[in-house]
Design a protein around this motif. Structure first.
Motif, PDB file in Angstrom:
ATOM      1  N   LYS A 180       0.834  -1.205   0.000  1.00 17.73           N
ATOM      2  CA  LYS A 180       0.000   0.000   0.000  1.00 17.73           C
ATOM      3  C   LYS A 180       0.868   1.254   0.000  1.00 17.73           C
ATOM      4  CE  LYS A 180      -4.358  -1.575   1.965  1.00 17.73           C
ATOM      5  NZ  LYS A 180      -5.456  -1.200   2.883  1.00 17.73           N
ATOM      6  N   LEU A 181       1.936   1.217   0.771  1.00 17.96           N
ATOM      7  CA  LEU A 181       2.875   2.345   0.796  1.00 17.96           C
ATOM      8  C   LEU A 181       3.440   2.592  -0.599  1.00 17.96           C
ATOM      9  CD1 LEU A 181       5.732   2.852   3.407  1.00 17.96           C
ATOM     10  CD2 LEU A 181       6.196   3.045   0.976  1.00 17.96           C
ATOM     11  N   LEU A 182       3.840   1.515  -1.260  1.00 17.96           N
ATOM     12  CA  LEU A 182       4.415   1.637  -2.596  1.00 17.96           C
ATOM     13  C   LEU A 182       3.400   2.233  -3.575  1.00 17.96           C
ATOM     14  CD1 LEU A 182       6.305  -1.784  -2.706  1.00 17.96           C
ATOM     15  CD2 LEU A 182       7.358   0.483  -2.590  1.00 17.96           C
ATOM     16  N   GLU A 183       2.166   1.779  -3.490  1.00 20.10           N
ATOM     17  CA  GLU A 183       1.131   2.315  -4.380  1.00 20.10           C
ATOM     18  C   GLU A 183       0.941   3.818  -4.176  1.00 20.10           C
ATOM     19  OE1 GLU A 183      -2.239  -0.021  -3.384  1.00 20.10           O
ATOM     20  OE2 GLU A 183      -1.700  -1.712  -4.692  1.00 20.10           O
ATOM     21  N   ALA A 303      12.070  12.686   6.882  1.00 24.39           N
ATOM     22  CA  ALA A 303      11.080  11.609   6.827  1.00 24.39           C
ATOM     23  C   ALA A 303       9.661  12.138   6.967  1.00 24.39           C
ATOM     24  CB  ALA A 303      11.356  10.580   7.914  1.00 24.39           C
ATOM     25  N   ALA A 304       9.518  13.429   7.297  1.00 28.60           N
ATOM     26  CA  ALA A 304       8.178  13.996   7.487  1.00 28.60           C
ATOM     27  C   ALA A 304       7.318  13.831   6.240  1.00 28.60           C
ATOM     28  CB  ALA A 304       8.287  15.468   7.874  1.00 28.60           C
ATOM     29  N   GLN A 305       7.929  13.988   5.057  1.00 25.31           N
ATOM     30  CA  GLN A 305       7.144  13.846   3.827  1.00 25.31           C
ATOM     31  C   GLN A 305       6.718  12.398   3.610  1.00 25.31           C
ATOM     32  OE1 GLN A 305       9.559  14.690   0.260  1.00 25.31           O
ATOM     33  NE2 GLN A 305      11.386  14.597   1.568  1.00 25.31           N
ATOM     34  N   TRP A 306       7.516  11.450   4.080  1.00 25.99           N
ATOM     35  CA  TRP A 306       7.127  10.042   4.018  1.00 25.99           C
ATOM     36  C   TRP A 306       5.963   9.766   4.967  1.00 25.99           C
ATOM     37  CZ3 TRP A 306       9.155   6.425   0.684  1.00 25.99           C
ATOM     38  CH2 TRP A 306      10.336   6.783   0.001  1.00 25.99           C
ATOM     39  N   LEU A 307       6.034  10.350   6.163  1.00 22.98           N
ATOM     40  CA  LEU A 307       4.968  10.163   7.149  1.00 22.98           C
ATOM     41  C   LEU A 307       3.635  10.687   6.630  1.00 22.98           C
ATOM     42  CD1 LEU A 307       6.924  11.132  10.388  1.00 22.98           C
ATOM     43  CD2 LEU A 307       5.914   8.901   9.905  1.00 22.98           C
ATOM     44  N   GLU A 308       3.702  11.786   5.910  1.00 21.07           N
ATOM     45  CA  GLU A 308       2.477  12.360   5.349  1.00 21.07           C
ATOM     46  C   GLU A 308       1.856  11.410   4.325  1.00 21.07           C
ATOM     47  OE1 GLU A 308       1.051  16.378   2.919  1.00 21.07           O
ATOM     48  OE2 GLU A 308       3.037  16.304   3.852  1.00 21.07           O
ATOM     49  N   VAL A 309       2.716  10.787   3.520  1.00 14.99           N
ATOM     50  CA  VAL A 309       2.236   9.870   2.483  1.00 14.99           C
ATOM     51  C   VAL A 309       1.508   8.671   3.089  1.00 14.99           C
ATOM     52  CG1 VAL A 309       3.001   8.194   0.742  1.00 14.99           C
ATOM     53  CG2 VAL A 309       3.920  10.519   0.722  1.00 14.99           C
ATOM     54  N   VAL A 310       1.998   8.163   4.225  1.00  6.08           N
ATOM     55  CA  VAL A 310       1.465   6.902   4.746  1.00  6.08           C
ATOM     56  C   VAL A 310       0.279   7.067   5.696  1.00  6.08           C
ATOM     57  CG1 VAL A 310       3.727   5.819   4.518  1.00  6.08           C
ATOM     58  CG2 VAL A 310       3.050   6.777   6.737  1.00  6.08           C
ATOM     59  N   GLN A 311      -0.129   8.280   5.997  1.00  7.11           N
ATOM     60  CA  GLN A 311      -1.252   8.461   6.929  1.00  7.11           C
ATOM     61  C   GLN A 311      -2.524   7.740   6.489  1.00  7.11           C
ATOM     62  OE1 GLN A 311      -0.995   9.594  10.107  1.00  7.11           O
ATOM     63  NE2 GLN A 311       1.129   9.498   9.415  1.00  7.11           N
ATOM     64  N   PRO A 312      -2.855   7.722   5.189  1.00 10.29           N
ATOM     65  CA  PRO A 312      -4.053   6.966   4.780  1.00 10.29           C
ATOM     66  C   PRO A 312      -3.979   5.477   5.116  1.00 10.29           C
ATOM     67  CG  PRO A 312      -3.360   8.466   3.040  1.00 10.29           C
ATOM     68  CD  PRO A 312      -2.275   8.472   4.064  1.00 10.29           C
ATOM     69  N   ILE A 313      -2.755   4.922   5.187  1.00  3.12           N
ATOM     70  CA  ILE A 313      -2.612   3.502   5.525  1.00  3.12           C
ATOM     71  C   ILE A 313      -3.105   3.263   6.948  1.00  3.12           C
ATOM     72  CG2 ILE A 313      -0.961   1.618   5.862  1.00  3.12           C
ATOM     73  CD1 ILE A 313       0.737   2.845   3.648  1.00  3.12           C
ATOM     74  N   TYR A 314      -2.776   4.166   7.859  1.00  2.00           N
ATOM     75  CA  TYR A 314      -3.240   4.050   9.241  1.00  2.00           C
ATOM     76  C   TYR A 314      -4.763   4.140   9.299  1.00  2.00           C
ATOM     77  CZ  TYR A 314       1.314   4.249  11.584  1.00  2.00           C
ATOM     78  OH  TYR A 314       2.573   3.956  12.058  1.00  2.00           O
ATOM     79  N   ALA A 315      -5.316   5.149   8.630  1.00  2.00           N
ATOM     80  CA  ALA A 315      -6.772   5.343   8.652  1.00  2.00           C
ATOM     81  C   ALA A 315      -7.503   4.129   8.080  1.00  2.00           C
ATOM     82  CB  ALA A 315      -7.133   6.605   7.878  1.00  2.00           C
ATOM     83  N   ASP A 316      -6.992   3.594   6.966  1.00  2.00           N
ATOM     84  CA  ASP A 316      -7.635   2.443   6.337  1.00  2.00           C
ATOM     85  C   ASP A 316      -7.533   1.204   7.230  1.00  2.00           C
ATOM     86  OD1 ASP A 316      -8.253   4.012   4.181  1.00  2.00           O
ATOM     87  OD2 ASP A 316      -6.693   3.203   2.862  1.00  2.00           O
ATOM     88  N   TRP A 317      -6.363   1.022   7.863  1.00  2.00           N
ATOM     89  CA  TRP A 317      -6.157  -0.162   8.708  1.00  2.00           C
ATOM     90  C   TRP A 317      -7.081  -0.127   9.922  1.00  2.00           C
ATOM     91  CZ3 TRP A 317      -4.294  -1.554  13.624  1.00  2.00           C
ATOM     92  CH2 TRP A 317      -4.017  -2.917  13.782  1.00  2.00           C
ATOM     93  N   VAL A 318      -7.176   1.030  10.547  1.00  2.00           N
ATOM     94  CA  VAL A 318      -8.084   1.162  11.690  1.00  2.00           C
ATOM     95  C   VAL A 318      -9.520   0.853  11.265  1.00  2.00           C
ATOM     96  CG1 VAL A 318      -9.121   2.819  13.290  1.00  2.00           C
ATOM     97  CG2 VAL A 318      -6.633   2.758  12.993  1.00  2.00           C
ATOM     98  N   ALA A 319      -9.924   1.382  10.111  1.00  2.00           N
ATOM     99  CA  ALA A 319     -11.282   1.127   9.622  1.00  2.00           C
ATOM    100  C   ALA A 319     -11.493  -0.363   9.336  1.00  2.00           C
ATOM    101  CB  ALA A 319     -11.545   1.955   8.364  1.00  2.00           C
TER     102      ALA A 319
END
Length: 350
Positions: A180-183, A303-319
Motif C-alpha cells: 500500500k505504501l508503494l502504491e 522523513a516527514a514527507q514520508w509520514l504524510e504519504v502513509v497516513q491513509p494507511i493508518y486510517a484504512d487499517w483502523v477502519a
C-alpha cells in the motif's frame, strides 16, 4: 542350579526388565523444522539453530530437531503456516504477511513508521499475542515465538530519497501494508517470497526490494543493486514472524517434554530472536559499504514527507480492524504503549 545361582539369575532378569522399562519410558521425539531460507542465512544460523539446539540439550537427547531449510519438505513459503497446522511439518518459521489479511492483528507491528526497536516490538508482539491472538486468529496452531526484524528499507537500482523517487519503479514489497505504501508513492508493488528476490533483480523483473539489511548478504543484494535507503528513528516498516508448532504434535508430548519446549520458547525467546535479527544488520550493511555502494540515510526531519504519504494507511487499517469487530486504534495505542513502556529496553539472551 544352586539357590545362590537362581537368586543371581532372578536379580539379573529383574535388572534387565527395569532397564527395558526405563528405555521404553524415555520417549524419543523427532520434530521436523521447516523454513524458507538457506541453512547458512542469519535466521536459521543465529536463531532457529539456537532454539533447536537448546531444545535438544534441555531434553537430554529425547527430542531431536531435524532442520529442513529452503523449503526442502516441499511447498512454497506462503504454505508454511498451513504445513504447521496440517502436520506436514512439526515446526515452521514463516513471515506472517505471506498470507495477507489472515492474521490481521499482527499487522499493527507492520504499519509504516511504527517500530524503532526490534527487541521492544518483539516483546510487545508476544504480550499482545497472548492477549489478543492466541485464542483468536492463531487458535489452530501452537505459537512458540513472535518477533520482528530490524528496520526495513529500500534496496534499488536507482537512488531513492523522497517518495517521488519511487514513481514508476517496480518494487518487491514485503507485506500487504508495504505494498500500500508503494502504491501511494506511484511505484508498482510486486509480491514475491524472499528467495525469489535475487533472480528477479538480476533479470530486471523488479527495480528494487524492501528487506532489512541482515538478509541482504545471503541474497547477495549488494551485488545486484547499488543504492540502499535507510531511515533514522522509526523504521520504514517491519515484518512479523512466528515460530509455530503443530498443535497435535505439541499435545502428544509428555508433560516434561512440553516443559522443555516451553522453556525455550515464549517471551524471552521472542525478544532474543528479534534482537538477534536486528543485530545482524550491522555486518550486512558493512558489506554494502565495502562494495562501494551508495547508502542514503533519510533524517527524521526529511522523513516527514514520508509520514504524510502513509497516513491513509493508518486510517484504512483502523477502519478495516473496526469492520472486523476489533478496535484498531486501541491496538495501535497498546503497541506503542508497550514499546515505549514495559518493553522498552527489553533484552534476552538464550
Amino acid at each position: 542350579m544352586t539357590l545362590r545361582a537362581s537368586m543371581k539369575a532372578l536379580l539379573c532378569g529383574a535388572a534387565l526388565a527395569a532397564l527395558g522399562a526405563a528405555g521404553a519410558g524415555a520417549q524419543e521425539v523427532t520434530l521436523k523444522l521447516h523454513q524458507f531460507l538457506p541453512a547458512q542465512a542469519n535466521v536459521p544460523k543465529l536463531i532457529l539453530d539456537v532454539w533447536a539446539d537448546g531444545v535438544e540439550e534441555a531434553s537430554g537427547g529425547r527430542i531431536k530437531v531435524e532442520r529442513y531449510p529452503s523449503m526442502q519438505l516441499g511447498g512454497t513459503p506462503p504454505e508454511l503456516i498451513d504445513q504447521a497446522i496440517d502436520g506436514v511439518a512439526d515446526v515452521v518459521w514463516t513471515v506472517v504477511g505471506y498470507t495477507p489479511g489472515r492474521f490481521p492483528t499482527t499487522e499493527v507491528f507492520e504499519l509504516p513508521f511504527m517500530v524503532d526497536d526490534a527487541r521492544a516490538a518483539s516483546c510487545a508482539y508476544w504480550k499482545m499475542f497472548e492477549e489478543h491472538m492466541a485464542e483468536g486468529e492463531f487458535r489452530d496452531v501452537k505459537i512458540l515465538g513472535t518477533w520482528v526484524h530490524g528496520p526495513g528499507m529500500f534496496h534499488t537500482a536507482d537512488p531513492v530519497e523522497t517518495p517521488g523517487d519511487l514513481e514508476g519503479m517496480k518494487i518487491r514489497g514485503g507485506s500487504r501494508l508495504v505494498n500500500k505504501l508503494l502504491e501511494l508513492t506511484g511505484a508498482t508493488p510486486v509480491g514475491m517470497p524472499v528467495p525469489a528476490i535475487p533472480e528477479s533483480l538480476s533479470k530486471g523483473v523488479i527495480d528494487g526490494t524492501t528487506i532489512p539489511w541482515e538478509v541482504t548478504a545471503a541474497l547477495k543484494v549488494p551485488e545486484l543493486v547499488e543504492n540502499h535507503t535507510e531511515f533514522t528513528g522509526t523504521a520504514l516498516y517491519t515484518l512479523t514472524f512466528v515460530l509455530a508448532m503443530n498443535k497435535a504434535k505439541y499435545d502428544s508430548l509428555p508433560d516434561d517434554l512440553k516443559a522443555v519446549v516451553d522453556s525455550k520458547s515464549g517471551l524471552e525467546f521472542s525478544i532474543f530472536a528479534g534482537g538477534t535479527q536486528a543485530d545482524a544488520d550491522g555486518p550486512a550493511r558493512q558489506l554494502a559499504l565495502d562494495a562501494g555502494n551508495n547508502i542514503i540515510t533519510v533524517s527524521e526531519a526529511d522523513a516527514a514527507q514520508w509520514l504524510e504519504v502513509v497516513q491513509p494507511i493508518y486510517a484504512d487499517w483502523v477502519a478495516e480492524m473496526n469492520g472486523r469487530g476489533t478496535d484498531g486504534q486501541a491496538l495501535i495505542d497498546q503497541a506503542r504503549g508497550l514499546m515505549g513502556g514495559e518493553c522498552k529496553g527489553a533484552d534476552a539472551r538464550m
